[in-house]
Scaffold this motif. Sequence first.
Motif, PDB file in Angstrom:
ATOM      1  N   GLN A 436       0.836  -1.206   0.000  1.00 28.64           N
ATOM      2  CA  GLN A 436       0.000   0.000   0.000  1.00 28.64           C
ATOM      3  C   GLN A 436       0.867   1.251   0.000  1.00 28.64           C
ATOM      4  N   MET A 437       1.963   1.208   0.746  1.00 34.28           N
ATOM      5  CA  MET A 437       2.824   2.387   0.864  1.00 34.28           C
ATOM      6  C   MET A 437       3.521   2.705  -0.464  1.00 34.28           C
ATOM      7  N   ILE A 438       4.044   1.682  -1.135  1.00 37.05           N
ATOM      8  CA  ILE A 438       4.699   1.941  -2.419  1.00 37.05           C
ATOM      9  C   ILE A 438       3.665   2.367  -3.460  1.00 37.05           C
ATOM     10  N   HIS A 439       2.456   1.839  -3.346  1.00 36.28           N
ATOM     11  CA  HIS A 439       1.372   2.216  -4.263  1.00 36.28           C
ATOM     12  C   HIS A 439       1.007   3.690  -4.090  1.00 36.28           C
ATOM     13  N   GLN A 440       0.835   4.123  -2.837  1.00 29.40           N
ATOM     14  CA  GLN A 440       0.476   5.518  -2.580  1.00 29.40           C
ATOM     15  C   GLN A 440       1.596   6.462  -3.011  1.00 29.40           C
ATOM     16  N   TRP A 441       2.826   6.052  -2.812  1.00 26.18           N
ATOM     17  CA  TRP A 441       3.962   6.880  -3.244  1.00 26.18           C
ATOM     18  C   TRP A 441       3.960   7.059  -4.759  1.00 26.18           C
ATOM     19  N   LYS A 477       8.576  12.112   3.063  1.00 24.96           N
ATOM     20  CA  LYS A 477       7.466  12.897   3.622  1.00 24.96           C
ATOM     21  C   LYS A 477       6.219  12.042   3.836  1.00 24.96           C
ATOM     22  N   LEU A 478       5.944  11.143   2.896  1.00 23.49           N
ATOM     23  CA  LEU A 478       4.759  10.292   3.030  1.00 23.49           C
ATOM     24  C   LEU A 478       4.894   9.301   4.177  1.00 23.49           C
ATOM     25  N   GLN A 481       6.011  10.305  10.691  1.00 24.33           N
ATOM     26  CA  GLN A 481       5.273   9.790  11.849  1.00 24.33           C
ATOM     27  C   GLN A 481       4.081  10.667  12.195  1.00 24.33           C
ATOM     28  N   THR A 482       4.090  11.897  11.717  1.00 26.13           N
ATOM     29  CA  THR A 482       2.999  12.828  12.004  1.00 26.13           C
ATOM     30  C   THR A 482       2.522  13.480  10.710  1.00 26.13           C
ATOM     31  N   SER A 483       1.456  14.207  10.808  1.00 25.00           N
ATOM     32  CA  SER A 483       0.850  14.812   9.625  1.00 25.00           C
ATOM     33  C   SER A 483       1.657  15.972   9.065  1.00 25.00           C
ATOM     34  N   ASP A 484       2.682  16.429   9.794  1.00 25.38           N
ATOM     35  CA  ASP A 484       3.454  17.569   9.292  1.00 25.38           C
ATOM     36  C   ASP A 484       4.390  17.194   8.145  1.00 25.38           C
ATOM     37  N   GLY A 485       4.583  15.886   7.924  1.00 15.81           N
ATOM     38  CA  GLY A 485       5.393  15.439   6.801  1.00 15.81           C
ATOM     39  C   GLY A 485       6.884  15.570   6.987  1.00 15.81           C
TER      40      GLY A 485
END
Length: 514
Positions: A436-441, A477-478, A481-485
Amino acid sequence: MRVSAKLFSYNLQRGLGSQLLVSFLLLSSSACQIPHRFSKVQDSDSRIPYIWQEGVTAHFNQNITISNKGFTPKTYVSGDPTCTEDKALADMGIVTIWVQEDTVPKKIKFNFSGLSGKGLQSPYSLGTYKDYYFRNEYFQCQRLGEKSSNYSCATHDATIVKEATPISFCNQGPYPADSIENMALSSMAGVLMASKFYELATEFSWSRKFDILILPKVERILHFADGTTKTLYDSDNARWSNLKRAHSDFNIEVLPHSVENQNFFDKAFWLQLGVASHEFGHHLFLHVASNISGKQVSTLTDNREFLSSYFESMPFEERVKTIDVIQAINEGYADLVSYYTFNSGENPVGGIQYGQFKISRYIGSDVSDDQVPKALSAMILSRFFNTQRIFPDNYLSPDYQDIHTLGSIVGHALDALYGAKLGTATHDTQSDIRAQMIHQWLLRVDQEYSLAVNKQPGSIRIDPQGFLEDIIFLAVKLNSQTSDGITLNAAQCQVIIDKFPVYQARWKGRYRCI
């Protein structure tokens, strides 16, 4: 029938040793003399037919440079020559197939329920086919210098001499390991495993099916001024291509091994399920990253654009372009699709070994076969982007100017980054989450850089080296650990130091460690 044609070098085959919308399955190897970059061929005066049919010859007027690459294909036969389509099984059910497990071939049971013995059509593939014959003829050829192994040819004809026919299956095996039937079954098994895994992991669907061509005969005949000819054959590879045929837009091809390289390739590609899964990864790349791939999927098959290696085998091209980086990412992505399909190396039947290169393409290895760490170090980056040809140091050293080598290093580094975020406390590879992570990237890369890659008005200007660094930092950035990227854990920060040492110094202040 003969028509003029249009050829683009970047929309071609992808494979172990290939290029962008083209895909040779695995890798380019110095031993096989497969180049890592191709020069763009100038367009000729018109497009070739919407469908390339048997007996149709496309004529190219532009000058083409051919590398002296070609070996003698080994001969393989059917394991059941009396089987015909009318005798084929209605449902394959549970079949026994030969596969490669680590160091030895073994027989396994595989569920092909729902697939017909008439070609193995599936929800993902149009089926398995044999006897495909594609001929290239080059005219007015001459050697490029007395010591050169390359040839320059003035014109070129390309013809589908014989269209492929479905492979029929009249029993549930096992067929001999090197039979046409087992090649088809094991290749389909790798594709089915990757497609089902990826669909469940990402909930992503793709619209176009493909054929699996077993042992296609791809012939190159060079005609010289003195009346002599030289014939070369494609071998020792597997690849994905978008050469549109009578009933298929895309193809995965399993080429024969060669007589000359039989000692180097000690593990047949078709026995390695990870190879077919890798080729399927190229098919996914086209759909997930349709913008940076060069053309939208919807228009790709409405135009005649081919992978360059189908027509020519060109020498090293000096200037690295953004498309070369995209091709490398395509290769790394396909490696990751295969790796995650087989539970991040935990399933022993899913390996990819390219001849005597045992670990260079294995995502889970920290080093290549020459024991050089898999990292985007100054040496590796300088070699890939070098304008001069730098040959490998020895026969176990990967070609660091090859898109497959760089892609595998990027894939390994990204996987390390994902693993650092997920942690290993559960002792679970979490391959589905990593997929999922490589897909979203890749989706984000396609969205953010499509205008620049396709040089649309108003888009930012990107250089190849900057593009690679930018899309790697996007992965960072993706994985925050937090939403700040910008917030990474200690393990992620260590990965950046270890795997991206050149970038780490330049990224100072762009992320923080906790």
